[in-house]
Design a protein around this motif. Structure first.
Motif, PDB file in Angstrom:
ATOM      1  N   ASP A 527       2.581   5.933   7.524  1.00 20.25           N
ATOM      2  CA  ASP A 527       1.488   5.596   8.432  1.00 20.25           C
ATOM      3  C   ASP A 527       0.365   6.637   8.361  1.00 20.25           C
ATOM      4  OD1 ASP A 527       3.619   7.126   9.433  1.00 20.25           O
ATOM      5  OD2 ASP A 527       2.887   6.942  11.486  1.00 20.25           O
ATOM      6  N   ILE A 528       0.707   7.870   7.996  1.00 23.48           N
ATOM      7  CA  ILE A 528      -0.325   8.924   7.959  1.00 23.48           C
ATOM      8  C   ILE A 528      -1.345   8.626   6.855  1.00 23.48           C
ATOM      9  CG2 ILE A 528      -0.705  11.384   7.504  1.00 23.48           C
ATOM     10  CD1 ILE A 528       1.949  11.925   8.884  1.00 23.48           C
ATOM     11  N   GLY A 529      -0.845   8.340   5.665  1.00 26.80           N
ATOM     12  CA  GLY A 529      -1.737   8.012   4.554  1.00 26.80           C
ATOM     13  C   GLY A 529      -2.497   6.721   4.836  1.00 26.80           C
ATOM     14  N   TRP A 530      -1.835   5.791   5.492  1.00 25.09           N
ATOM     15  CA  TRP A 530      -2.447   4.491   5.818  1.00 25.09           C
ATOM     16  C   TRP A 530      -3.669   4.709   6.715  1.00 25.09           C
ATOM     17  CZ3 TRP A 530      -0.076   0.177   9.391  1.00 25.09           C
ATOM     18  CH2 TRP A 530      -0.626  -1.047   9.050  1.00 25.09           C
ATOM     19  N   ALA A 531      -3.485   5.549   7.744  1.00 29.37           N
ATOM     20  CA  ALA A 531      -4.597   5.832   8.668  1.00 29.37           C
ATOM     21  C   ALA A 531      -5.753   6.475   7.898  1.00 29.37           C
ATOM     22  CB  ALA A 531      -4.121   6.751   9.786  1.00 29.37           C
ATOM     23  N   ALA A 532      -5.433   7.403   7.006  1.00 25.67           N
ATOM     24  CA  ALA A 532      -6.490   8.092   6.248  1.00 25.67           C
ATOM     25  C   ALA A 532      -7.222   7.092   5.352  1.00 25.67           C
ATOM     26  CB  ALA A 532      -5.887   9.218   5.425  1.00 25.67           C
ATOM     27  N   VAL A 549      -0.353  -1.178  -2.609  1.00 27.90           N
ATOM     28  CA  VAL A 549       1.094  -1.299  -2.359  1.00 27.90           C
ATOM     29  C   VAL A 549       1.514  -0.576  -1.076  1.00 27.90           C
ATOM     30  CG1 VAL A 549       3.383  -0.653  -3.247  1.00 27.90           C
ATOM     31  CG2 VAL A 549       1.711  -1.735  -4.764  1.00 27.90           C
ATOM     32  N   ALA A 550       1.046   0.663  -0.890  1.00 28.65           N
ATOM     33  CA  ALA A 550       1.479   1.418   0.299  1.00 28.65           C
ATOM     34  C   ALA A 550       1.002   0.712   1.572  1.00 28.65           C
ATOM     35  CB  ALA A 550       0.946   2.847   0.245  1.00 28.65           C
ATOM     36  N   ASP A 551      -0.201   0.137   1.537  1.00 29.14           N
ATOM     37  CA  ASP A 551      -0.702  -0.591   2.728  1.00 29.14           C
ATOM     38  C   ASP A 551       0.218  -1.765   3.045  1.00 29.14           C
ATOM     39  OD1 ASP A 551      -2.779   1.123   2.475  1.00 29.14           O
ATOM     40  OD2 ASP A 551      -4.285  -0.369   1.870  1.00 29.14           O
ATOM     41  N   ARG A 552       0.617  -2.479   1.982  1.00 33.72           N
ATOM     42  CA  ARG A 552       1.469  -3.680   2.213  1.00 33.72           C
ATOM     43  C   ARG A 552       2.822  -3.275   2.774  1.00 33.72           C
ATOM     44  NH1 ARG A 552      -1.093  -6.937  -2.462  1.00 33.72           N
ATOM     45  NH2 ARG A 552      -3.142  -7.019  -1.479  1.00 33.72           N
ATOM     46  N   ILE A 553       3.323  -2.124   2.317  1.00 40.42           N
ATOM     47  CA  ILE A 553       4.607  -1.640   2.854  1.00 40.42           C
ATOM     48  C   ILE A 553       4.426  -1.339   4.350  1.00 40.42           C
ATOM     49  CG2 ILE A 553       6.313   0.244   2.716  1.00 40.42           C
ATOM     50  CD1 ILE A 553       5.752   0.476  -0.251  1.00 40.42           C
ATOM     51  N   CYS A 554       3.307  -0.674   4.684  1.00 37.63           N
ATOM     52  CA  CYS A 554       3.054  -0.324   6.091  1.00 37.63           C
ATOM     53  C   CYS A 554       2.880  -1.587   6.952  1.00 37.63           C
ATOM     54  CB  CYS A 554       1.802   0.543   6.212  1.00 37.63           C
ATOM     55  SG  CYS A 554       2.053   2.215   5.607  1.00 37.63           S
ATOM     56  N   GLU A 555       2.223  -2.601   6.377  1.00 40.31           N
ATOM     57  CA  GLU A 555       2.014  -3.847   7.139  1.00 40.31           C
ATOM     58  C   GLU A 555       3.333  -4.468   7.569  1.00 40.31           C
ATOM     59  OE1 GLU A 555      -0.356  -6.053   4.380  1.00 40.31           O
ATOM     60  OE2 GLU A 555      -2.095  -4.719   4.711  1.00 40.31           O
ATOM     61  N   ARG A 556       4.409  -4.189   6.830  1.00 39.08           N
ATOM     62  CA  ARG A 556       5.729  -4.712   7.208  1.00 39.08           C
ATOM     63  C   ARG A 556       6.397  -3.836   8.271  1.00 39.08           C
ATOM     64  NH1 ARG A 556       4.902  -6.815   2.306  1.00 39.08           N
ATOM     65  NH2 ARG A 556       6.175  -8.503   1.477  1.00 39.08           N
ATOM     66  N   GLY A 557       5.701  -2.773   8.686  1.00 38.97           N
ATOM     67  CA  GLY A 557       6.293  -1.882   9.701  1.00 38.97           C
ATOM     68  C   GLY A 557       7.208  -0.850   9.081  1.00 38.97           C
ATOM     69  N   TRP A 558       7.158  -0.694   7.775  1.00 42.99           N
ATOM     70  CA  TRP A 558       8.008   0.307   7.113  1.00 42.99           C
ATOM     71  C   TRP A 558       7.162   1.570   6.897  1.00 42.99           C
ATOM     72  CZ3 TRP A 558       9.488  -3.522   2.641  1.00 42.99           C
ATOM     73  CH2 TRP A 558      10.309  -4.534   3.159  1.00 42.99           C
ATOM     74  N   PHE A 559       7.513   2.628   7.606  1.00 46.55           N
ATOM     75  CA  PHE A 559       6.730   3.859   7.508  1.00 46.55           C
ATOM     76  C   PHE A 559       7.510   4.978   6.832  1.00 46.55           C
ATOM     77  CE2 PHE A 559       4.329   2.452  11.578  1.00 46.55           C
ATOM     78  CZ  PHE A 559       3.533   1.596  10.820  1.00 46.55           C
ATOM     79  N   GLY A 564      13.537   3.937   8.445  1.00 47.29           N
ATOM     80  CA  GLY A 564      14.670   3.522   7.616  1.00 47.29           C
ATOM     81  C   GLY A 564      14.269   2.874   6.292  1.00 47.29           C
ATOM     82  N   LYS A 565      12.982   2.525   6.171  1.00 52.07           N
ATOM     83  CA  LYS A 565      12.517   1.899   4.926  1.00 52.07           C
ATOM     84  C   LYS A 565      11.118   2.343   4.569  1.00 52.07           C
ATOM     85  CE  LYS A 565      14.876  -2.508   4.381  1.00 52.07           C
ATOM     86  NZ  LYS A 565      14.757  -3.955   4.521  1.00 52.07           N
ATOM     87  N   GLY A 566      10.871   2.463   3.287  1.00 53.98           N
ATOM     88  CA  GLY A 566       9.547   2.801   2.777  1.00 53.98           C
ATOM     89  C   GLY A 566       9.627   2.493   1.291  1.00 53.98           C
ATOM     90  N   PHE A 567       9.210   3.418   0.454  1.00 55.37           N
ATOM     91  CA  PHE A 567       9.429   3.223  -0.986  1.00 55.37           C
ATOM     92  C   PHE A 567      10.925   3.214  -1.277  1.00 55.37           C
ATOM     93  CE2 PHE A 567       5.009   4.566  -1.071  1.00 55.37           C
ATOM     94  CZ  PHE A 567       4.491   3.658  -1.967  1.00 55.37           C
ATOM     95  N   VAL A 581      10.124  -3.497  -2.452  1.00 54.33           N
ATOM     96  CA  VAL A 581       8.880  -2.872  -2.910  1.00 54.33           C
ATOM     97  C   VAL A 581       8.525  -3.368  -4.320  1.00 54.33           C
ATOM     98  CG1 VAL A 581       7.852  -0.655  -3.607  1.00 54.33           C
ATOM     99  CG2 VAL A 581       9.013  -0.848  -1.407  1.00 54.33           C
ATOM    100  N   ASP A 582       9.565  -3.629  -5.125  1.00 58.38           N
ATOM    101  CA  ASP A 582       9.303  -4.135  -6.484  1.00 58.38           C
ATOM    102  C   ASP A 582       8.479  -5.421  -6.440  1.00 58.38           C
ATOM    103  OD1 ASP A 582      10.714  -2.057  -7.458  1.00 58.38           O
ATOM    104  OD2 ASP A 582      12.571  -3.186  -7.798  1.00 58.38           O
ATOM    105  N   ALA A 583       8.834  -6.281  -5.494  1.00 55.60           N
ATOM    106  CA  ALA A 583       8.112  -7.550  -5.382  1.00 55.60           C
ATOM    107  C   ALA A 583       6.662  -7.296  -4.955  1.00 55.60           C
ATOM    108  CB  ALA A 583       8.808  -8.452  -4.360  1.00 55.60           C
ATOM    109  N   ILE A 584       6.483  -6.339  -4.059  1.00 57.66           N
ATOM    110  CA  ILE A 584       5.115  -6.019  -3.603  1.00 57.66           C
ATOM    111  C   ILE A 584       4.292  -5.490  -4.789  1.00 57.66           C
ATOM    112  CG2 ILE A 584       3.754  -4.528  -2.083  1.00 57.66           C
ATOM    113  CD1 ILE A 584       6.081  -4.558  -0.080  1.00 57.66           C
ATOM    114  N   ILE A 585       4.934  -4.638  -5.599  1.00 55.07           N
ATOM    115  CA  ILE A 585       4.223  -4.069  -6.758  1.00 55.07           C
ATOM    116  C   ILE A 585       3.869  -5.178  -7.748  1.00 55.07           C
ATOM    117  CG2 ILE A 585       4.401  -2.484  -8.728  1.00 55.07           C
ATOM    118  CD1 ILE A 585       6.259  -0.728  -7.001  1.00 55.07           C
ATOM    119  N   ASP A 586       4.832  -6.061  -8.009  1.00 53.86           N
ATOM    120  CA  ASP A 586       4.580  -7.171  -8.945  1.00 53.86           C
ATOM    121  C   ASP A 586       3.379  -7.992  -8.484  1.00 53.86           C
ATOM    122  OD1 ASP A 586       6.590  -6.477 -10.603  1.00 53.86           O
ATOM    123  OD2 ASP A 586       8.073  -7.892  -9.772  1.00 53.86           O
TER     124      ASP A 586
END
Ligand code: CAA
Length: 698
Positions: A527-532, A549-559, A564-567, A581-586
């Protein structure tokens, strides 16, 4: 025979006792003059019929702090320390030593070559050689095991751990511990005790070493786990293993292994890191008089504020912690109590000290007026310019004249914050790194109007807190976070173009970082990088590639870790790649029309490091960092940069400006917006220059 160098080594005679003292300020390093002086003095006294016993001691702060590190990498000058130690040990008359202050590395080796050792309470003994990329090279790996046994010698030599007089006595490294008396007095007393037989003497080389193959194997296994990238610790094990052989053979093995280490690039990197820590204190404001700081105020009881408060409390300062409401304040004080508990567990303080800190040194309040008497106030609230400006306007009204007002912002404009006060000269940035009571880096951010004595106060505070202060100018992210933002983009592009986050993390971990960039983001909180990124979105240039990709991960509530989840997924079994995350990257690649390609580990490291070096060069060009070595210190002490590479600028010198320039030109064929050539690098390449030269010139 030549006289001992009268300035550095002196002989004093007292009947049958001869005292040899060292005086080579500031730390009595075993420079060529000291080695020569000691060797000559021993030889001279060996031939002096009036003398029956010789005692060595140091004048000033210490016995001997070790080899003169400034001589490393230069052609050796006789006599070598091995030779001097052998002169001492083979002297027909008893030679003893009194150790005070520090007896480190070569200093301890000289002591082990004497025939008995007296340690003054408070002395620090150790073999820090592995921290400098070498091994003890003057008989230390042969004599220490003879006194302590193989297992304890391995522990000391492969870790660089420093020990006190009592432990040294228990280990058999010293024969006596004294609590009172000057080193000279103790040297005289001990020498007389040798004459009376009260202090026995013996030659260390004549002691047998008991075999301990299990200890050797255990040390190798420990090194493979804890210091997998380091070259010298395994060499140290090989040298200690050779102590089982006759002394001369073991010594020859040690010499050969020492030579390998001295020639290794790791030695150069680690020695550079040693000097970086000390060089950063040499700033233009060095002569300004720091203001006295006994009490500090901290605004904000979050992780950062509590960490800063803990660091100050542990350093003996009075701290007033302020929060908006009682609930937040209670959370802050609870975090401080937990941090202090950790300090008790690590043996830094005892229970009584912790209780005294919590009951006497810490004041918690919801009223900013409590800062009226503080010498320095640090604001550590969330990164919002308006909130910070409002706070500084209040501090300006509340704080006494001469109080220093500091912001712990990670990237905001310190000049803009200072401008809301009537005393911008008293305002500066003190950028701590989380956890603030553990991380050693402190960026001292100097605004346009910050007064020199206020800068000096920031540096003095850092010293008190045991931190490494680096002077930084004002820009978004200062030195460290500005460079980080750039190379993090390089990692994001690598990911978009075909490398997986795990592959990038692994490559950088194999390079020597404790964690790769994506594992670090998960730890810090995505969330820190997302805010920046959201904050900077309006200013992002059209031509800049963007990895969503990182924004999409954050949008799922994974910080990251905290959710408990992130990359990676954190479910109690250690981090494992997050398959989602692989699917998000694809999807991100498909959207950008990218056909992923393979990246070798080498290419990943090259692109990542080239991005780091390019932005670092621009930070220098802009005058945000004073010298290349300041950037090295920032990364070594705040970003987990592998110490054996010396820091990004030292590492850049090992590649050469030309090679880096060539890489940037190559990469720019794909993306000439991101891969721009810094002018400074171009100039260095044209002159065949190095960043090291810039350190010397400034
Ligand atoms: N050689 C050369 N210079 C040294 C030095 C050394 N061994 N140790 C310290 N210095 C210099 C520092 O660079 C510093 O210089 P500036 O003032 O110009 O910056 C100055 O002495 C004072 O040092 P500190 O600021 O570190 O002072 P301190 O009081 O905080 O710490 C110390 C003193 C504990 C001795 C610390 O400096 C230290 O740990 N030094 C390194 C000791 C070491 O690693 N010795 C082993 C060397 S390797 C070896 O000995 C192997 C061999 O023989 C073959």
């Amino acid at each position: 025979m030549t006289e001992p160098n009268a300035h550095v080594v002196e002989i004093e005679r007292d009947g049958p006792v001869a005292l040899i003292s060292f005086d080579n300020p500031p730390v009595n390093a075993a420079s060529q003059a000291l080695r020569q002086g000691l060797d000559t003095a021993i030889r001279q006294l060996a031939d002096d019929d009036a003398i029956e016993v010789i005692a060595l001691y140091g004048k000033g702060r210490s016995f001997i702090a070790g080899a003169d590190i400034r001589e490393f990498g230069k052609p050796p000058r006789a006599p070598g320390l091995t030779e001097v130690c052998n002169t001492v040990e083979t002297c027909a008359k008893p030679v003893i030593s009194v150790l005070h202050g520090v007896a480190l590395g070569g200093g301890l080796e000289v002591a082990l070559a004497t025939h008995a050792r007296v340690a003054v309470d408070g002395v620090s003994l150790g073999f820090p050689e592995v921290t400098l990329g070498i091994i003890p090279g003057a008989g230390g790996t042969q004599r220490a095991p003879r006194l302590t046994g193989i297992a304890d010698a391995l522990d000391l030599i492969t870790t660089g751990r420093r020990i006190g007089a009592k432990e040294a006595h228990e280990l058999g490294l010293v024969d006596r511990v004294e609590t009172e008396g000057t080193p000279r007095e103790l040297a005289l007393t001990a020498a007389r005790d040798v004459l009376s037989g009260a202090l026995p003497t013996r030659r260390t080389r004549e002691i047998e070493v008991a075999a301990d193959d299990a200890a050797l194997e255990a040390a190798r296994a420990r090194i493979a786990k804890r210091q997998p990238h380091l070259f010298s610790p395994l060499k140290a094990v090989d040298a200690v293993a050779a102590s089982r052989r006759p002394y001369a053979e073991g010594e020859a093995t040690e010499r050969a292994l020492f030579a390998e280490c001295i020639d290794s690039p790791q030695r150069a990197g680690l020695v550079h890191a040693f000097f970086a820590e000390r060089a950063v204190g040499k700033i233009p404001e060095v002569h300004a008089h720091p203001r006295a700081v006994h009490s500090i105020g901290v605004i904000g009881g979050g992780t950062m504020g509590s960490g800063i408060a803990t660091a100050a409390l542990l350093a003996g300062l009075d701290v007033t912690l302020a929060e908006r409401d009682q609930e937040a304040l209670d959370r802050g004080t609870a975090t401080i109590a937990k941090n202090l508990e950790g300090a008790v567990k690590r043996g830094k303080i005892d229970d009584a000290r912790r209780d005294a800190i919590l009951s006497k040194a810490l004041t918690a309040t919801t009223d900013l007026e409590a800062f009226a008497t503080c010498d320095l106030v640090i604001e550590a609230v969330f990164e919002d310019m308006e909130v910070k400006k409002d706070l500084f306007a209040q501090l300006d009204r509340i704080c006494r004249d001469g109080a220093v007002l500091a912001t712990n912002t990670s990237y905001l404009d310190v000049n803009e914050i200072a401008a809301v006060t009537r005393r911008p000269g008293d305002v500066l940035g003190l950028h701590f790194f989380s956890p603030a009571h553990v991380m050693r880096l402190l960026e001292v951010v100097v605004g346009e109007k910050t007064a020199p004595e206020v800068v000096a106060t920031g540096f003095a505070l850092a010293r008190k807190l045991g931190k490494v202060a680096v002077r930084a100018g004002v820009c978004d992210g200062f030195i460290g976070n500005r460079i980080l933002a750039h190379y993090k983009k390089a990692a994001d592009y690598l990911m978009l173009d075909g490398a997986s986050p795990q592959q990038i993390d692994r490559a950088m971990e194999n390079f020597g970082f404790a964690m790769g960039p994506f594992a670090v983001s998960d730890l810090a909180g995505l969330d820190i990088g997302w805010a920046a990124r959201k904050r900077l979105a309006p200013t992002r240039p059209e031509a800049e590639r963007y990895n969503p990709v990182a924004d999409r991960i954050c949008e799922r509530g994974w910080f990251g870790r905290k959710t408990g989840k992130g990359f990676y997924v954190y479910d109690g079994e250690g981090p494992r790649p997050n398959p989602e995350v692989d699917a998000i990257i694809d999807a991100a690649r498909a959207e950008a029309g990218i056909t992923p390609r393979e990246f070798s580990e080498q290419e990943i490291v090259e692109r990542y490091m080239t991005a780091m070096i390019s932005e670092a060069a621009r930070v220098l060009e802009d005058g945000i960092a004073l010298r290349p070595i300041d950037i090295d210190a920032v990364f070594l002490f705040g970003y987990g940069f592998p110490r054996h590479h010396g820091g990004p600028m030292h590492y850049a010198d090992t590649l050469g400006a030309h090679a880096i320039l060539n890489r940037i030109q190559e990469y720019a064929k794909e993306d000439n917006h991101f891969w721009r050539i810094p002018q400074l690098l171009e100039e260095l390449a044209a002159q065949d220059g190095t960043f090291a030269q810039m350190n010397r010139e400034t």
